[in-house]
Design an enzyme around this catalytic site. Structure first.
Site, PDB file in Angstrom:
ATOM      1  N   GLU A 207       5.831  -8.961  -0.258  1.00  0.00           N
ATOM      2  CA  GLU A 207       4.713  -8.206   0.309  1.00  0.00           C
ATOM      3  C   GLU A 207       4.857  -7.997   1.802  1.00  0.00           C
ATOM      4  OE1 GLU A 207       3.475 -12.572   0.279  1.00  0.00           O
ATOM      5  OE2 GLU A 207       4.694 -11.188  -0.895  1.00  0.00           O
TER       6      GLU A 207
ATOM      7  N   ASP B  69       2.425  -8.119   6.865  1.00  0.00           N
ATOM      8  CA  ASP B  69       2.319  -8.903   5.627  1.00  0.00           C
ATOM      9  C   ASP B  69       0.958  -8.635   4.991  1.00  0.00           C
ATOM     10  OD1 ASP B  69       3.532 -11.275   4.006  1.00  0.00           O
ATOM     11  OD2 ASP B  69       1.420 -11.809   4.348  1.00  0.00           O
TER      12      ASP B  69
END
Length: 498
Positions: free
Chosen positions: A416, A372
């Site tokens: 993301e 992430d």
């Protein structure tokens, strides 16, 4: 997932190859079938020509035998009459009719003579007063003089001494006296022009011929007779084709002519037990002329058809190749994230299920990395969506560079977040790779006027063979590790707690 057969997989990957192979096989089959049919038709034409020639040979053989029989009956009748004791007492006309039976003698064919023991003519079928001639020096007369057991003797061709009979062959029998001594000869001459007239009535083609030979190899008759052809009496005994004819009683064969390089079809038969051979010679070019025209027409048509098939195959193959490339492109697009170029979520789920099944089947570990981007929302607010997209692409490129094995997969999980699948990888190896990814992302150049580059937090989980873990638990463990990495300050790697 259902497995595809190798044949279907080959068709899916190379459809134009299968198409080209099938078309080539079809063309080869067409050529083979047409070639077989043309060859069979050629054999049929050849056999038809041989049958026709055999019919001609048999017809001529029957006619010759009939004439020889007539001459032989005439000679036997002459010998019977000569041996009658009352012959000198019979008057001239009756004596002539007794010696030469008009039912057997045809002046158009030739004549019959009675020769005494010196070879002088003492009886003539054409004249009541015998013509003057002596045949004592001829080979036929000498043969009967020295051999009483010759029977009917067929002589070689000769030029007639009497009348305008031109070329003839002779049939003769010995006349014996009361004590078996030689008393003369009964001889008949048959014009060879008779055979020419007989042959002329048979139409066999301009380049073909009908021939009559004796077994010594002398030509007795030929039709058609062209100026350049050998003359009557020409000797053929040493020629290979004639030697082959002599070796059999009848038959057919194809060979080159001794006088020309062209192929000839020879059909022959010996006339009963007589020293005569009937030979029909066909020009192979003439026999196969019609077949050759048909073969050329069929070959051209077949060639055009085959070229058309191959041309259409090339066009269709090109279209199939384009379609296959388009399908591959669509398949790639369907499995690829358009922003980062990594595998998308759909592709990720497929590979994850596949590798999970393989890991359980082979009892091998399976590592999962959840990646992430730290503070991405704030980064996106500072630099806009274009800047955020750039950052995601940089992180994706770094992931792709760090993964070196073909079986490993990096995919965009959503937003993301990224996920990495590492088949057959232990925890230590997964942590090492995760740390490399983290470090290389951190080493990226800062974006725009930022003081630091973007960073990532990574959670690692590993399926260990023999445990009761399922796929959901493994993925959940990776998520938990990721949350711990973020809770512990971000820009770090966290693994399982136990």
């Amino acid at each position: 997932m259902p497995t595809r057969s190798p044949r279907f997989a080959l068709y899916r990957s190379h459809p134009e190859l299968i198409l080209n192979l099938g078309s080539c096989l079809a063309v080869l089959a067409i050529v083979a079938i047409v070639s077989y049919l043309l060859a069979r038709e050629r054999d049929s034409v050849e056999q038809s020509a041989i049958r026709s020639a055999n019919n001609i040979v048999q017809l001529i053989e029957s006619d010759i035998l009939r004439n020889v029989e007539l001459y032989d009956q005439s000679l036997k009748g002459l010998i019977w009459a000569v041996n009658r004791k009352d012959l000198p007492e019979i008057s001239g006309p009756l004596r002539q009719r007794l010696l030469f039976n008009e039912a057997f003698v045809d002046r158009k064919r030739g004549d019959v003579l009675w020769l005494d023991k010196q070879g002088n003519v003492v009886g003539d079928s054409n004249n009541a007063v015998p013509r003057k001639a002596n045949f004592g020096d001829t080979g036929v007369f000498q043969a009967h003089l020295h051999d009483p057991n010759l029977g009917l003797l067929v002589g070689p061709p000769f030029k007639a001494k009497l009348g305008d009979m031109d070329w003839c062959i002779s049939f003769s029998r010995r006349i014996n006296g009361p004590q078996g001594e030689f008393a003369g000869l009964a001889a008949g001459a048959l014009r060879l022009s008779y055979f020419s007239e007989l042959f002329r009535r048979l139409d066999i083609g301009a380049e073909s011929s009908i021939n009559l030979f004796n077994t010594a190899g002398q030509l007795l008759a030929r039709e058609p007779a062209r100026p350049q052809d050998p003359a009557i009496g020409t000797y053929y005994g040493e020629r290979p084709n004639f030697k082959r004819i002599l070796s059999e009683h009848s038959g057919s064969f194809t060979a080159r002519s001794g006088s020309s390089p062209s192929q000839r079809m020879y059909t022959f038969a010996r006339v009963a037990d007589l020293p005569l051979i009937v030979l029909v010679v066909h020009s192979a070019d003439e026999v196969f002329q019609s077949w050759r025209r048909t073969a050329i027409l069929v070959s051209v048509a077949t060639g055009v058809l085959c070229v058309g098939i191959l041309w259409l195959t090339l066009l269709l193959g090109r279209e199939l190749r384009r379609r296959h490339e388009a399908e591959q492109g669509l398949e790639t697009l369907a499995a690829t994230d358009s922003l980062t170029g990594l595998a998308n979520r759909r592709r990720l789920d497929q590979v994850l299920r596949l590798e999970w099944s393989r890991a359980q089947r082979n009892r091998q570990p399976l590592a999962v990395l959840m990646v992430d981007v730290d503070h991405f929302r704030a980064f996106n607010q500072r630099h806009g969506h274009a800047g955020g997209d750039h950052a995601l692409r940089e992180v994706a490129n770094t992931l792709q560079l760090c993964i070196r094995r073909p079986a490993d997969l990096a995919a965009r999980y959503g937003g993301e977040e990224f996920q990495v699948i590492l088949p057959e990888t232990e925890l230590s190896g997964a942590l090492l790779l995760a740390e490399r990814v983290r470090a290389q992302v951190e080493a990226l150049a800062p974006f725009a006027d930022d003081a630091h580059s973007v960073t990532v937090s990574i959670g690692v989980s590993v399926y260990i063979p023999g445990t009761q873990q399922d796929l959901t638990q493994v993925l959940g463990a990776a998520d938990e590790a990721l949350y711990r990495a973020k809770a512990n300050g971000r820009n770090r790697v966290e693994g399982p707690t136990d």
